[in-house]
Design an enzyme around this catalytic site. Structure first.
Site, PDB file in Angstrom:
ATOM      1  N   GLU A 126      -3.552  -4.845  -2.735  1.00  0.00           N
ATOM      2  CA  GLU A 126      -4.229  -5.946  -2.045  1.00  0.00           C
ATOM      3  C   GLU A 126      -5.432  -5.413  -1.275  1.00  0.00           C
ATOM      4  OE1 GLU A 126      -4.308  -6.236   1.408  1.00  0.00           O
ATOM      5  OE2 GLU A 126      -2.990  -4.555   1.882  1.00  0.00           O
ATOM      6  N   CYS A 173      -3.463  -1.149   9.026  1.00  0.00           N
ATOM      7  CA  CYS A 173      -3.891  -0.513   7.770  1.00  0.00           C
ATOM      8  C   CYS A 173      -4.604   0.816   7.976  1.00  0.00           C
ATOM      9  CB  CYS A 173      -4.788  -1.476   6.987  1.00  0.00           C
ATOM     10  SG  CYS A 173      -3.950  -2.958   6.419  1.00  0.00           S
ATOM     11  N   LYS A 178      -8.648  -6.859  16.201  1.00  0.00           N
ATOM     12  CA  LYS A 178      -9.847  -7.505  15.666  1.00  0.00           C
ATOM     13  C   LYS A 178      -9.703  -8.999  15.877  1.00  0.00           C
ATOM     14  CE  LYS A 178     -10.287  -8.224  11.253  1.00  0.00           C
ATOM     15  NZ  LYS A 178     -10.427  -8.060   9.792  1.00  0.00           N
ATOM     16  N   THR A 185       0.864  -1.187   0.000  1.00  0.00           N
ATOM     17  CA  THR A 185       0.000   0.000   0.000  1.00  0.00           C
ATOM     18  C   THR A 185       0.895   1.229   0.000  1.00  0.00           C
ATOM     19  OG1 THR A 185      -1.717  -1.184   1.205  1.00  0.00           O
ATOM     20  CG2 THR A 185      -1.809   1.227   1.234  1.00  0.00           C
TER      21      THR A 185
END
Length: 449
Positions: A154, A266, A329, A121
């Site tokens: 991705e 992210c 998470k 990214t």
């Protein structure tokens, strides 16, 4: 096809393994020799469901191998993926040193036409920088070799990355080179059989698409969290509101759950990087600035609830708080920017003791917080509760969804649960005599007899 994946982190290892599982020959390279030694010995450096079995199967089949040698990696294939980390720099922008280092390593070794694929990214314009880095090294070598640099971002979710890769909802290819585009079409053909999921665009649009996707998801989370806080003040129930607006097909049901803030590797990093990119080009992304600010504030919500609860009960000093969920998470051990870390730090600073449990993140927690005085990492959810005054839920692991409420009522000294993920029906907890405070809903008081 023969592929080289540079970087064996989360994206690189999943990408390489899934491509190998489709019959390709894949070499995964990492300059970290310890990581390569671990992979060669059958170990996995990250937690991702099913990844260990997939790696073992493809290594045994001879389709997947690992190396720390750039000479071997570049010589291995004509299609090279750069999947190294892009951590946040001091000012919030993406640090491209590992991406550009990989580009220079490629430039020092290529002797035949190649396609270089950006999988990391990265900010818009990074492919141009990669192309320049390779070109500069080739010029120093006095070598003229044709190559293409394209983007293939991705869209993997931690905890379900294998399924996301094997059954993608879209495959973004940013390419201005016909040959490179044809190669990528061939590579992704096994993932693209039911209907055409490939979306071909220019490189810069592909780079921006990745950031835009994460920014939109983060925006939905922060919006719902702010709405939840308002709902709680107004006496409304955010769960009813969520169902009401989610039934509108223009809105949909995903990423509408109120909670105690997002974290991970992210969203926080990508939001900051996109804001920084805009500033560098004379733009101000006011909405995303608000998203980031709202998320940081939301990470304080559970501590605020605990502090208010104990304001008339002698304060938090000396209280023992059970905490369920450390990872940002479920189905991962990733604790980067996790709300749990913010809460634990606040509780310890207030003089409380914390007994924490997470199904898979204990080792990572000990690595990051093992020296935090007053924090104990337990081996089970029940162990964390025993001897604790109250329970706080930070991560929505499945094993937390249907606990024995009577056991909790009998063992929590103050009979209080603070739920940062709205896992339970308030009426059910009222019936067993528990105080229950969640996000965007009125707190439930135990019955008075």
């Amino acid at each position: 096809m023969r592929l080289t994946i540079i970087g064996t982190g989360y994206v690189g290892l999943v990408t390489g393994t899934c491509f190998a599982d489709m019959g390709n020959d894949v070499l995964c390279l990492d300059v970290n020799r310890d990581k390569i030694a671990l992979l060669k010995s059958g170990g996995i450096p990250i937690h991702e469901p099913e990844l260990d079995m997939l790696v073992q199967r493809n290594v045994a089949a001879g389709r997947l191998c690992f190396s720390h040698d750039y000479d071997e990696a570049v010589a291995y294939a004509d299609l090279l993926f750069i999947a190294v980390g892009t951590p946040p720099d001091g000012d919030g922008s993406a640090d491209l040193q590992y991406v550009l280092s990989a580009a220079r390593e490629i430039g020092q070794r290529i002797t035949r036409p190649m396609v270089v694929v950006g999988k990391s990214t990265v900010p818009v314009g990074t492919a141009d920088k990669v192309r320049c880095a390779i070109t500069e090294v080739l010029a120093l070598r006095g070598v003229d070799v044709s190559f293409a640099v394209i983007s293939n971002p991705e869209f993997l979710k931690e905890g379900s990355a294998i399924e996301d890769f094997m059954k993608p909802d879209r495959i973004i290819i940013g390419s201005n080179d016909e040959h490179a585009t044809a190669v990528m079409r061939q590579l992704y053909a096994p993932f693209n059989r039911n209907h055409d999921k490939l979306i071909i665009m220019d490189v810069r649009s592909a780079e921006l698409t990745k950031y835009a996707a994460n920014a939109m998801l983060a925006t939905r989370i922060s919006f719902m969290n702010e709405l939840a806080n308002l709902a709680e003040t107004l006496g409304a129930d955010i769960e009813f509101v969520r169902r009401g607006i989610g039934s509108d097909p223009r809105i949909g049901t995903h990423f509408l759950y109120a909670g105690c803030g997002y974290g991970g590797s992210c969203f926080p990093k990508d939001i900051q990087a996109l804001i920084k990119t805009a500033v560098q080009h004379g733009h101000e992304l006011k909405v995303l600035q608000a998203v980031e600010s709202a998320n940081e504030a939301q990470k304080n919500i559970l501590f605020s609830k605990l502090r208010s609860f104990y304001a008339n009960r002698g304060g938090l000093d000396g209280k023992v708080i059970a905490l369920w969920g450390l990872a940002f998470k479920p189905n991962t051990d990733d604790m980067r920017k996790a709300p749990s870390q913010t809460l634990i730090r606040q509780l310890l600073n207030a003089g409380a003791l914390v007994r924490a449990y997470d199904p898979v993140a204990k080792e990572e927690a000990l690595r990051q917080m093992g020296d935090w005085r007053g924090l104990e990492c337990c081996n089970s959810a029940r162990e964390a509760v025993e001897g604790s005054h109250a329970l706080v839920i930070v991560t929505e692991w499945k094993e937390f969804r249907s606990p024995d409420f009577f056991h909790l009522a009998a063992n929590l000294i103050d009979g209080a649960i603070f739920d940062g993920r709205n896992l339970y029906d308030p009426a059910a907890l009222h019936g067993v005599g528990l105080y229950y405070d969640s996000i965007g809903r009125a707190a439930v008081l135990p019955p008075v007899y």
